[in-house]
Design an enzyme around this catalytic site. Structure first.
Site, short mmCIF file in Angstrom:
data_model
loop_
_atom_site.label_atom_id
_atom_site.label_comp_id
_atom_site.label_asym_id
_atom_site.label_seq_id
_atom_site.Cartn_x
_atom_site.Cartn_y
_atom_site.Cartn_z
N GLU A 146 13.43 9.85 9.89
CA GLU A 146 12.67 11.02 10.33
C GLU A 146 13.11 12.24 9.51
O GLU A 146 14.30 12.41 9.23
CB GLU A 146 12.95 11.26 11.80
CG GLU A 146 12.20 12.43 12.42
CD GLU A 146 12.56 12.65 13.88
OE1 GLU A 146 11.69 13.06 14.65
OE2 GLU A 146 13.73 12.39 14.24
N LYS A 148 4.12 10.56 16.47
CA LYS A 148 5.13 10.46 17.53
C LYS A 148 4.58 10.86 18.89
O LYS A 148 4.04 11.96 19.07
CB LYS A 148 6.31 11.35 17.13
CG LYS A 148 7.53 11.26 18.03
CD LYS A 148 8.62 12.19 17.48
CE LYS A 148 9.89 12.17 18.30
NZ LYS A 148 10.88 13.13 17.77
N CYS A 158 12.27 8.12 16.49
CA CYS A 158 13.39 8.82 17.12
C CYS A 158 13.35 8.81 18.65
O CYS A 158 13.70 7.81 19.27
CB CYS A 158 13.47 10.25 16.57
SG CYS A 158 15.08 11.05 16.86
#
Length: 326
Positions: free
Chosen positions: A84, A159, A201
């Protein structure tokens, strides 16, 4: 009898966590042990996980990442995973908005060319994307891009879970203040090393997302990250190993490491875990690579010997995507 760990190569130096920048330190690769024998018809291959220290300097980040990709390709990797924020980590939300680019911009173009030159697939784990709604929202997306070895963009996952947290003694992070959440979970993508499920993440903390990818056929789950130092020290490895064990998937997690700017640092410790939950490759602190062999015959053995997925009681507690059981 399940064997503990397929062949792996670790090439990151181990150092104690510290706050100064680790960019540019040279690392020495360990000698690779012989690869295991793989049954006829089995597939998979060598993957490389890149660990970097991104800053607000895009050119610095490109040099760092592209050098690691070329090094991984020279070592025989079929797919390379970047963390990321591989493109940059800004000094502030406003700085991130200023540096963000659309998918057709220079940064993605350079990585598409790199994938072609190196003949590898690239997982670009968290690109700051100015989407089609940029003019109306003024916000960006945290976008996980997947490029094939011809440089074609084959998947874009935005995300779903945005990281908003204020930990004691740490600067508050509020990703939702400048980032739009994604609206869909992509089905796993066929790659030369297996069916790849994309996440980013903070998505790691939501096991239902990983189970949904497993149910859709994922063999590898990837969680490119920039974990904070406190949360990384407490939760990083245990969460990754848990996702590997409960989904019976390989987990590939590229991570940011070290100090990005005056207020932000990342934990590092990129790793690959196998479907039994064993860490088979790992970096510690500092930029570098770790490599591991994805053995899909072993994955099938784990699932066959311990068929957890078939034992789920969706008729009682519903599916993990929130649909009532039938």
């Amino acid at each position: 009898m399940l064997r503990v760990a397929p062949w792996a190569l670790l090439c990151c130096a181990s150092r104690a966590p510290q706050s100064s920048s680790t960019a540019g330190r040279s690392l020495t690769a360990m000698a690779a042990p012989p690869a295991p024998s793989v049954s006829p018809g089995a597939s998979g291959g060598l993957v490389a996980v890149a660990q970097v220290t991104s800053t607000g300097d895009k050119e610095h980040n490109w040099r760092q990442c592209s050098a690691l990709v070329r090094r991984a390709a020279a070592m025989g990797a079929r797919a390379v995973f970047l963390p990321e924020g591989f493109d940059f980590i800004g000094d502030s939300p406003q700085h991130s908005l200023e540096l963000a680019e659309p998918l057709h911009g220079d940064t993605v173009g350079r990585y598409r060319q790199l994938a072609r030159e190196c003949d590898v697939w690239l997982s670009l784990g968290g690109f700051h994307e100015r989407g089609q709604d940029w003019d109306s929202t003024g916000r960006i997306y945290n976008c996980h891009l997947l490029l094939d070895s011809s440089g074609a963009l084959v998947a874009t996952y935005r995300k779903l879970h945005l990281f908003d947290a204020a930990l004691p003694g740490q600067p508050a992070l509020c990703e939702s203040s400048f980032t739009n959440p994604g609206q869909e979970l992509l089905p796993p993508i066929d790659t030369p090393v297996g069916k790849l499920g994309l996440a980013v993440c903070y998505d790691l903390r939501f096991p239902e997302l990983a189970q949904a990818l497993r149910g859709a056929g994922a063999q590898i789950l990837t969680f490119p990250s920039a974990f904070t130092v406190p949360t990384g020290a407490a939760h990083w490895e245990v969460l990754l190993r848990a996702r590997a064990i409960e989904c019976q998937c390989y987990v590939v997690a590229a991570a940011q490491t070290g100090r990005h700017n005056a207020t932000r640092a990342s934990f590092g410790h990129s790793l690959v875990a196998d479907p039994w939950g064993t860490v088979v490759a790992q970096c510690h602190q500092g930029p570098g690579l770790c490599l591991a062999h994805i053995d899909l015959a072993y994955l099938e053995q784990v699932r066959r010997d311990l068929p957890v997925h078939g034992h789920r009681r969706g008729d009682i507690y519903g599916s993990l995507t929130g649909t009532p059981g039938t």
